[in-house]
Design a protein around this motif. Structure first.
Motif, short mmCIF file in Angstrom:
data_model
loop_
_atom_site.label_atom_id
_atom_site.label_comp_id
_atom_site.label_asym_id
_atom_site.label_seq_id
_atom_site.Cartn_x
_atom_site.Cartn_y
_atom_site.Cartn_z
N ALA A 22 16.15 38.00 8.70
CA ALA A 22 14.86 37.65 9.31
C ALA A 22 13.98 38.88 9.35
CB ALA A 22 15.07 37.12 10.72
N VAL A 23 12.68 38.66 9.35
CA VAL A 23 11.73 39.74 9.59
C VAL A 23 10.74 39.28 10.65
CG1 VAL A 23 11.89 40.79 7.30
CG2 VAL A 23 10.22 38.99 7.69
N THR A 24 10.35 40.20 11.52
CA THR A 24 9.25 39.91 12.43
C THR A 24 8.03 40.60 11.85
OG1 THR A 24 10.81 39.91 14.26
CG2 THR A 24 8.48 40.04 14.83
N VAL A 25 6.95 39.84 11.72
CA VAL A 25 5.76 40.39 11.08
C VAL A 25 4.56 40.24 12.00
CG1 VAL A 25 6.63 39.81 8.78
CG2 VAL A 25 5.07 38.24 9.93
N TYR A 82 16.56 18.17 19.04
CA TYR A 82 15.66 19.28 18.69
C TYR A 82 15.62 20.32 19.81
CZ TYR A 82 14.08 16.56 14.68
OH TYR A 82 14.03 15.86 13.51
N ALA A 83 15.59 19.84 21.06
CA ALA A 83 15.53 20.77 22.19
C ALA A 83 16.81 21.61 22.25
CB ALA A 83 15.32 20.01 23.49
N ALA A 84 17.97 20.96 22.03
CA ALA A 84 19.24 21.68 22.08
C ALA A 84 19.33 22.70 20.96
CB ALA A 84 20.40 20.70 21.98
N ALA A 85 18.84 22.33 19.76
CA ALA A 85 18.86 23.27 18.63
C ALA A 85 17.95 24.46 18.92
CB ALA A 85 18.43 22.56 17.35
N ALA A 86 16.76 24.18 19.44
CA ALA A 86 15.80 25.25 19.72
C ALA A 86 16.36 26.20 20.79
CB ALA A 86 14.46 24.68 20.16
N ALA A 87 17.10 25.64 21.75
CA ALA A 87 17.64 26.44 22.84
C ALA A 87 18.63 27.51 22.34
CB ALA A 87 18.32 25.55 23.87
N VAL A 88 19.26 27.24 21.19
CA VAL A 88 20.17 28.24 20.62
C VAL A 88 19.57 28.88 19.36
CG1 VAL A 88 22.32 27.37 21.62
CG2 VAL A 88 21.47 26.36 19.50
N LYS A 89 18.24 28.88 19.31
CA LYS A 89 17.49 29.51 18.22
C LYS A 89 17.85 28.93 16.85
CE LYS A 89 16.64 33.80 20.64
NZ LYS A 89 16.92 35.22 20.74
N LEU A 117 9.80 31.07 3.94
CA LEU A 117 8.79 32.12 3.76
C LEU A 117 9.42 33.50 3.57
CD1 LEU A 117 6.01 31.09 6.31
CD2 LEU A 117 6.27 30.43 3.92
N LEU A 118 10.69 33.62 3.98
CA LEU A 118 11.39 34.88 3.79
C LEU A 118 11.48 35.22 2.29
CD1 LEU A 118 12.65 36.92 5.69
CD2 LEU A 118 14.80 35.65 5.56
N SER A 119 11.55 34.17 1.46
CA SER A 119 11.61 34.37 0.00
C SER A 119 10.39 35.12 -0.50
CB SER A 119 11.66 33.02 -0.73
OG SER A 119 12.91 32.44 -0.59
N ILE A 120 9.21 34.76 0.01
CA ILE A 120 8.02 35.44 -0.52
C ILE A 120 7.69 36.71 0.26
CG2 ILE A 120 6.91 33.65 -1.86
CD1 ILE A 120 5.27 32.92 0.57
N MET A 121 8.23 36.85 1.47
CA MET A 121 8.00 38.11 2.19
C MET A 121 8.71 39.26 1.48
SD MET A 121 5.90 37.91 4.58
CE MET A 121 6.14 39.63 4.98
N ASN A 122 9.95 39.01 1.03
CA ASN A 122 10.69 40.04 0.30
C ASN A 122 10.02 40.26 -1.05
OD1 ASN A 122 13.30 41.00 1.66
ND2 ASN A 122 13.33 38.78 2.03
N GLY A 123 9.60 41.47 -1.31
CA GLY A 123 8.95 41.77 -2.58
C GLY A 123 7.46 41.48 -2.58
N SER A 124 6.86 41.28 -1.42
CA SER A 124 5.43 40.94 -1.39
C SER A 124 4.55 42.19 -1.35
CB SER A 124 5.12 40.02 -0.21
OG SER A 124 5.45 40.64 1.01
N GLY A 131 12.36 33.61 9.20
CA GLY A 131 13.82 33.64 9.15
C GLY A 131 14.31 33.61 10.59
N SER A 132 15.62 33.69 10.78
CA SER A 132 16.15 33.60 12.14
C SER A 132 17.59 34.07 12.14
CB SER A 132 16.08 32.17 12.64
OG SER A 132 17.05 31.38 11.96
N SER A 133 18.27 33.88 13.26
CA SER A 133 19.69 34.22 13.30
C SER A 133 20.52 33.16 12.59
CB SER A 133 20.15 34.39 14.75
OG SER A 133 19.85 33.21 15.48
N ALA A 134 19.93 31.99 12.34
CA ALA A 134 20.63 30.95 11.58
C ALA A 134 20.51 31.27 10.09
CB ALA A 134 20.02 29.59 11.87
N MET A 135 21.24 30.51 9.25
CA MET A 135 21.24 30.83 7.82
C MET A 135 20.04 30.24 7.09
SD MET A 135 25.26 30.70 6.92
CE MET A 135 26.42 31.01 8.25
#
Lengths: 376, 501
Positions: free
Chosen positions: B183-186, A316-323, B208-215, B197-201
């Protein structure tokens, strides 16, 4: 007033005229949830029980969706299928394939898996970075909430901005926001041609080459790295695929469908191991994560599986470290004290908890299965 | 659409004036005086959004410059229990940014910077006040673009796009805002800053991104948006096809899709819309036919060439009366021009028009058009139709004259009947314009009470005191009574220079 008060003439309803096999168990399921409310007794929502490797297993009595089955409507030219949650993935994918179509997010079929289970667990296959995820293809959903009410969110059309998108919110919620009854999904045509190219990398587990290709207008539909082997799948018209193959370079892989299927179904030899399997979700361009273990990298780098004996906290720490965030894919072999999904804290945790409250105030649905910190 | 939104304040003019002064004073603790607008002249431009039939004067307009200021304002609003309506460019067509008379209007126009344009990694981080088209303009030199293209894209902002989950002509193939925002920062009503959301998929916990869009600004205030940038397709070609019946055109659309082809854009016009567009734009539409299809294909050169061939042969097999592939970029743009000016073109045919925004399952089109013809005759009001045939989004335009006594009311009723018809065939009362205040009553037809109760519970999870954009998007159960639609008076549409379709 509900939408059923003004039915269109039968021949004009959006459902196809075909009679699909299946049975509607909505009333029984609602009754069972209402009983649970009265008894204040939690329920363990199950379908084909093919995903017990995800999330904490439950001791509560089961609520099975397995008899709530069948296609409600499917009109291939509308690109929409509406199906009850207990319908097996095998039946659904076969039906779509008969009409030259598919679920574009390539969910796993697994052994007896249902569409309800796929959506509850939010599972998408190799096409995800290019086609979109399970939630991207959900257009509408019927669910039973923790008040025992059968609700309908979204619809059967692609463009619909009425109300909060509570249908997509259900995807990946592991049933903790309601019992999934029925879903309408966008489907797409199967590609005319596919081709997979293998390319040897200088160093293991890097996705730099894939990330570069993704900035070009190429019909890439899957990208994976196993060790120093990079696999790129191209899909589209025959002419486009062969043109793109020249741009990408690499050796054509034989029997590539079986290869991608083995990744989608977690059946690739990589997945058979004594060690615990974890998934780390991270931006595709993130450099190889320095954790001790064996890696299989899918989703162009966005979904990385690791087989390892490391402690959950370390992962978990490693995953969090790369967002990113991690989740355990070997739930059955983990002690009860181990968190199986990246724990949340702070404002996000309080907000998510209130969202759970809004759907299931009594914590009737799958308590403990997903993020236990939201159940307290 | 008349009475339901006009929930006027119970406060007297004196109360309002003293409150305005008091709040303005209190807010100087968090904001420079130049960011607080309070005089009648300053407030006037903000009294409506793109739906100008509804007008209200907010207590104050605040134009913060930093995220910290937004946080401080929301914290203050939460403690003081003052309603907050967020606003981007104010181009929305459903009154979503209509001010609250006892509340503040939070304008995000000063958040207009592209924070990061990462062309190597394929994303951009932008402030909410950045215009939709500005993102693609910045990315284009690098061979990338931001896919959702609502018609107002030259003016509308990405923050507003998230609030409305905006679509565009290309959404059948490239998706809506929700499919292209990572992602959105709110800022929450408590003033907390949160990344959804985030830089990951995907992200831990609920999506929560699902309900932010169109809210529609009901859940939190967006202060930053991370969007996906896609490679620009190297080739785009347009086919125009005319048919002698709407049924033939409709079945041609189905057959293209049955061939396994997903066009980038697929637009249908009925005869009245086509005739009006041709008179306006002189683009060479065959006005003696009953329906016109515009079908755009994009992708690699090889793919587009193969698809043009296939689509042409599909159309030929569907009794096409005229078929034309745009030979040049000029011709392609000219053929689009007619379609894109359909609203103003129809607007010339009568003193007023109402624009309806429903979605129907595509196969229902012939039935819906037939029923609309009957309704049109029954109400003695002409209707022209433009249809995003790919995704089923229908825009009937009702022609009327507000100066004829009773005609506005008849038009409103006809609009309601059409929206009911959309729901009846399995569709929705709003495909892309949003609910706002305009369609709040139609929501009662589309959703049952239990689902509306669940919507209110979701709202309360984010905003327990109901301070963010109160009275919009989701009707209270007591309110489920009337219906409405967009009203355009004497061609006086908001932002008349914008394309609307």
């Amino acid at each position: 007033m509900s939408d059923t008060d003004n039915p269109a003439p039968a021949e004009n309803r959006p459902t196809s005229s075909q009679n699909w096999p299946g049975q509607d168990r909505t009333d029984q399921l609602v009754e069972r949830v209402q009983q649970a409310i009265t008894d204040n007794a939690p329920l363990n929502i199950v379908g084909g029980k093919s995903k017990s490797f995800l999330g904490r297993s439950q001791t509560a009595p089961s609520l099975s969706t397995l008899e709530h089955t069948g296609v409600v409507s499917y009109e291939p030219t509308e690109l929409v299928v509406t199906v009850r949650a207990g319908t097996t993935m095998l039946e659904l994918t076969q039906l779509l394939a008969q009409h030259g179509q598919m679920l574009p997010f390539e969910p796993p079929v697994l052994n007896g898996g249902t569409i309800g289970g796929v959506l509850a667990c939010g599972l998408s296959g190799p096409a995800r970075p290019f086609a979109g995820s399970a939630r991207d293809f959900v257009l509408g959903m019927r669910v039973i909430n923790g008040q025992g009410k059968a609700l309908r969110f979204g619809g059967e059309v692609m463009k619909n901005v009425a109300g909060y998108d509570a249908a997509r919110l259900q995807v990946g919620a592991f049933g903790t926001l309601g019992v999934l009854l029925e879903t309408s999904m966008k489907v797409l045509p199967l590609p005319e041609a596919q081709l997979t190219l293998q390319h040897e990398l200088q160093s293991a587990n890097t996705t730099d080459g894939i990330v570069k290709l993704m900035r070009q207008p190429l019909p890439i539909s899957a990208a994976a790295v196993i060790g120093t082997s990079q696999f790129i799948r191209l899909s589209g018209s025959a002419s486009a695929v062969s043109a793109a193959a020249r741009t990408c370079g690499g050796e054509e892989v034989e029997n590539a469908d079986a290869f991608w299927q083995s990744i989608r179904e977690y059946e690739h030899p990589f997945f058979s191991s004594e060690k615990a399997l974890w998934r780390i979700s991270v931006a595709e361009y993130v450099a190889p994560i320095e954790l001790d273990g064996d890696w299989l990298i899918d989703w162009a780098g966005g979904q990385r599986f690791i087989k390892t004996d490391l402690e959950a906290e370390t992962i978990y720490a490693a995953a969090a470290a790369v967002k990113g965030h991690a989740s355990c894919y070997s739930a059955l072999q983990m002690a009860d004290s181990v968190a199986l999904f990246q724990p949340m804290d702070g404002v996000m945790r309080s907000l998510q908890k209130r969202v759970r409250d809004s759907f299931d105030p009594q914590r009737l649905f799958n308590p403990g299965r997903f993020h236990p910190e939201l159940d307290a | 659409m008349s009475s339901q939104a006009a929930e006027t304040s119970q406060l007297t003019a004196t109360d309002i004036a003293s409150r305005r002064q008091r709040f303005a004073q209190a807010l100087t603790a968090f904001l420079p005086a130049s960011c607080i607008l309070s005089t009648t002249e300053e407030l006037k431009p903000y009294e409506s959004d793109g739906l100008t039939v509804f007008k209200k004067t907010p207590l104050l307009v605040l134009l913060p410059e930093t995220i910290e200021q937004v946080q401080a304002v929301l914290r203050w609003a939460s403690e003081t229990k003052v309603p907050v309506v967020a606003r981007g460019a104010g181009t929305g067509l459903s009154g979503g940014a209509l001010p609250h008379e006892e509340g503040i209007l939070l304008g995000l126009a000063k958040f207009n910077q592209i924070l990061e344009l990462n062309t190597e990694l394929g994303f951009a981080r932008v402030q909410p006040g950045v215009r939709n088209l500005a993102i693609s303009d910045a990315a284009r030199p690098h061979g990338l673009y931001y896919a959702p293209d609502p018609s107002s894209q030259i003016a509308c902002t990405i923050g507003g796009n998230v609030a409305e989950n905006s679509g565009g002509v290309h959404c059948l193939k490239y998706g809506l805002t929700i499919h292209n925002v990572l992602a959105v920062t709110v800022v929450t009503i408590d003033g907390d800053l949160l990344e959804i959301g985030s830089s990951a998929m995907d992200s831990a916990g609920y999506d929560l991104l699902s309900i932010m869009n169109g809210s529609e600004g009901m859940l939190a205030v967006v202060v930053e948006v991370r969007v996906k940038l896609l490679p620009t397709p190297p080739s785009a070609k347009l086919i125009m096809a005319a048919f002698n019946s709407v049924e033939d055109a409709g079945s041609a659309v189905g057959k293209v899709i049955a061939e396994g082809i997903i066009p980038a854009g697929l637009e249908l016009m009925d005869k009245p819309a086509m005739v009006a567009a041709e008179a306006f734009a002189n683009c060479g539409y065959p006005t003696d036919s009953a329906a016109l299809l515009l079908c755009e294909l994009d992708g690699l050169e090889e793919e587009v060439t193969a698809q043009i061939k296939k689509v042409s042969s599909v159309f030929k097999a569907c009794n096409v009366s005229e078929l034309r592939v745009a030979e040049s970029e000029e011709e392609r743009l000219l053929l689009w021009k007619g379609r894109k000016s359909a609203f103003p073109a129809v607007g010339r045919l009568a003193p007023d028009y109402y624009c309806i925004d429903g979605t129907i399952p595509r196969g229902q089109l012939p039935y819906v058009l037939r029923r609309m013809e009957q309704l049109s005759a029954e109400y003695e009001l002409p209707i022209a139709n433009v249809f995003h045939a790919g995704d089923g989004n229908l825009h009937p335009l009702i022609l009327f004259d507000a100066n004829i006594p009773g005609e506005t009311k008849r038009t409103e009723e006809l609009g309601s009947r059409i929206l009911l018809l959309c729901v009846e065939v399995g569709g929705t009362v709003t495909g892309e314009h949003g609910v706002g205040v305009e369609k709040i009553n139609e929501m009662c037809v589309q959703f049952d009470e239990d689902s509306l109760v669940q919507f209110h519970a979701i709202k309360a999870a984010f905003d327990p005191d109901g301070l963010l954009n109160p009275g919009k998007a989701v009707p209270t159960l007591q309110r489920c009574a009337e219906f409405g639609a967009m009203h355009v008076h004497h061609g006086n549409i908001p932002f008349p220079n914008l394309e609307r379709f």
